[in-house]
Design a protein around this motif. Sequence first.
Motif, mmCIF file in Angstrom:
data_model
loop_
_atom_site.group_PDB
_atom_site.id
_atom_site.type_symbol
_atom_site.label_atom_id
_atom_site.label_comp_id
_atom_site.label_asym_id
_atom_site.label_seq_id
_atom_site.Cartn_x
_atom_site.Cartn_y
_atom_site.Cartn_z
ATOM 1 N N LEU A 1 -1.272 -2.709 -4.517
ATOM 2 C CA LEU A 1 -2.128 -3.032 -3.373
ATOM 3 C C LEU A 1 -1.555 -2.427 -2.085
ATOM 4 N N LEU A 2 -0.241 -2.530 -1.971
ATOM 5 C CA LEU A 2 0.389 -1.996 -0.759
ATOM 6 C C LEU A 2 0.290 -0.471 -0.689
ATOM 7 N N PHE A 3 0.419 0.168 -1.838
ATOM 8 C CA PHE A 3 0.288 1.628 -1.829
ATOM 9 C C PHE A 3 -1.122 2.042 -1.418
ATOM 10 N N LYS A 4 -2.089 1.281 -1.896
ATOM 11 C CA LYS A 4 -3.476 1.534 -1.483
ATOM 12 C C LYS A 4 -3.595 1.431 0.037
ATOM 13 N N GLY A 5 -2.984 0.361 0.568
ATOM 14 C CA GLY A 5 -3.012 0.164 2.015
ATOM 15 C C GLY A 5 -2.305 1.282 2.749
ATOM 16 N N LEU A 6 -1.176 1.710 2.166
ATOM 17 C CA LEU A 6 -0.415 2.787 2.794
ATOM 18 C C LEU A 6 -1.270 4.047 2.906
ATOM 19 N N TRP A 7 -2.035 4.309 1.860
ATOM 20 C CA TRP A 7 -2.899 5.497 1.863
ATOM 21 C C TRP A 7 -3.887 5.420 3.028
ATOM 22 N N MET A 8 -4.490 4.232 3.212
ATOM 23 C CA MET A 8 -5.420 4.053 4.326
ATOM 24 C C MET A 8 -4.704 4.219 5.663
ATOM 25 N N THR A 9 -3.493 3.638 5.757
ATOM 26 C CA THR A 9 -2.701 3.788 6.986
ATOM 27 C C THR A 9 -2.452 5.261 7.293
ATOM 28 N N ALA B 1 5.964 -4.629 3.212
ATOM 29 C CA ALA B 1 5.236 -3.771 4.154
ATOM 30 C C ALA B 1 6.156 -3.325 5.275
ATOM 31 N N ALA B 2 6.971 -4.268 5.777
ATOM 32 C CA ALA B 2 7.927 -3.913 6.828
ATOM 33 C C ALA B 2 8.857 -2.806 6.349
ATOM 34 N N LEU B 3 9.297 -2.909 5.089
ATOM 35 C CA LEU B 3 10.176 -1.868 4.550
ATOM 36 C C LEU B 3 9.454 -0.521 4.488
#
Lengths: 224, 247, 221
Positions: free
Chosen positions: C20-28, C197-199
């Motif tokens: 999920l976080l990687f997905k978010g990272l892509w959007m970021t 996420a902070a990391l």
Amino acid sequence: MDRFLETFFNPVVMAQYTPDIIAGIWVTLTIAAAVIVAGIAAGLALACLRSYGIRALNFLIICYADIFRALPPLVVILILYFGFPSIGIQLSGPMVLFIVLAATLAAFAEEIFWAGFSSVEKGQWEAGIATGLGFTRTLAYVALPQAVRLALPPLVNRVLAITKMTALGSAIGVSEILSSATTAQSFSGSATPLTMSVVAYLVIFLPMVVIARWLESRTAWKKR
Amino acid sequence: MANRPMLEIVSLEKRFGPNTILKKIDLKVAEGELVFVIGPSGSGKSTMLRCCNRLEEPTSGDIIVDGRNIMAGTRRDLDRMRLQIGMVFQGFHLYPHMSVLKNVTLAQRKALKRSKAEADARAIDMLEQVGMAHKADAYPGELSGGQQQRVAIARSLALDPKVMLFDEPTSALDPELVGSVLKVMKDLKSKGMTMVVVSHEMGFARETADRVVFMDGGVVVEQGTPDEIFGAPKAERTRTFLSRVSG
Amino acid sequence: MDIFIDQFFNIDIMRKSLPLLFKGLWMTLQLCSAVILLGLIGGLFVALGNMSERRWLRWISIAYTDLFRALPPLVLLIFIYAGLPFAGINISPFAAVVIAFLLNNSSYYAEVYRAGLISVAKGQWEAAQSTGLSPVQTLIHVVLPQAVRNVLPDLLSNTVEVVKLTSLASVISLSELLYNAGMARSVTYNASPLVLAALFYLVLLWPLVRLVSHFQRRLAA
Ligand SMILES: Nc1ncnc2c1ncn2[C@@H]1O[C@H](COP(=O)(O)OP(=O)(O)OP(=O)(O)O)[C@@H](O)[C@H]1O
Ligand SMILES: [Mg+2]
């Protein structure tokens, strides 16, 4: 045009929610003032400590400054606000906002003051120490005043950027300007409270922007 | 000497606010002629040169280069006319982020639209002429002032200008470096370049100039051959100035 | 101590929230590229307006920079996202974020460019124009490269700020890195996804922050 005015500048809505917005302004100003004082004081203290050149300590200071310059404040706010209660530490919304913004400002202020210290000529330090002031008093009376003058313009800019982040409080229920406005917006079904918040922020921050511009042009001019 | 005028300054006037710096200046420079301009500080020498390629916008008057008025025409015409007027500054103004070769080829490529090969060849030619070809790959920061100024001259020359303007080209140089730049200018003159030189190098003027112009207070006070001006100046102001500079 | 590790550095939960976080990272990253690219271009034009000889252009660009530097980016974002629909203008969260942060960031980039352009000696303009380069050619080939080099640390540190800024998009439920981490937190009742996420942000930005400090020291020396 009428409809536009009706949505964004509705006088009835304005009158109704002005007290809420003013209360929000008060909260914003209080938190901002506390953040500025604590952040600058902590940043200055860290920069002074760093000038003593104690290796292990400096490593910690640099790590701290780097981490808080690299982390988005909202992430830290959410960790403190949602994470800490589960280990038994309850912090109120305003307290979390204050801690995180002050810590962020301290990190930037430390770097700015440190840059100021580094640009004070070595001869100044030597002159102070040679006249028997000792390190600490040379720091206080000779290096610090020169460093502060150099640090002022970037510091004002950073203070401005970070006090604007008080708006992040709306994400954790701090009733500052923005959250008063969004609450009012959903109750009234009108965009007018949002306009009011924009105006409120402009009233508070536009003078600071103008001061920052003036400070910058003054020092730029002196350098020539 | 051919008499065709290469550069004509016609009743040139320049005001800065309330101050009139140039008062109806008229000056004709013939093809291949070297005109040497002297005068006290603030007399308007730099302003006159800078008006010649409109780095400074004249208040009124005309500047005619090889029969064409550079005061007429569009912005693009101006860029094209500036190619024909080389300018050498007291402070060199080489581009610090480019090698010597790129400094000399930039305007050839972008303004004259020469091919890379052509521009490079031309640049090396010009650098050879000023004795700087061996530094083609160096950056301006690595060169002495005299070397930088010679590169700056090559940068202008590479565009095949019809006139070269020099504004105190040696004033920022250490004394031992002045000679190398003056030598390049002398070579240029002998190859038939039309030149206007503002400078304090009176020895160079005696040797090389066809005509010396004395300016003061925004007007041309007096002009003549070097012998006339240095030997027997007519105007009182010229005499005072010359006695002051020769000590 | 155990409860601290369990609540903030729970490897199990982190591993589960990773996709999920990687997905978010892509959007970021998409947000960042849009805002940074447009901000760098827009800021240049604002800076040029700021230095123009035309008075009205100067005034407009100064008003623009001061206005958008005075408004908190989150306020701008909320105003655009929640306010504009009232005027009959509906925009996607992504567009709202890009527009809001573009207004904010082009102002900051503009101030940086302006400092850079001022730092280039006037003689450079004159030398280039005397060789027949047009004003635009002079800007592109001669002045801008020097200007950018002179303010590289500030351009870089502003870019770091943009990346941090994109985390605000979570407030309007755009599923970028922080929003997805918050989702994972509320599902697991555990702050470890937020720490993760902070990391992510640290890994992304710490090198840049170091670089800024490094440049600043080199320029000061
Ligand atoms: N941009 C400007 N704005 C206002 N006044 C100017 C400007 N440029 C030049 N001047 C004025 O015009 C006058 C002539 O200047 P100019 O530089 O042409 O003199 P100069 O003869 O080249 O002197 P020097 O030998 O010192 O180089 C001076 O009084 C100067 O103050
Ligand atoms: Mg001069």
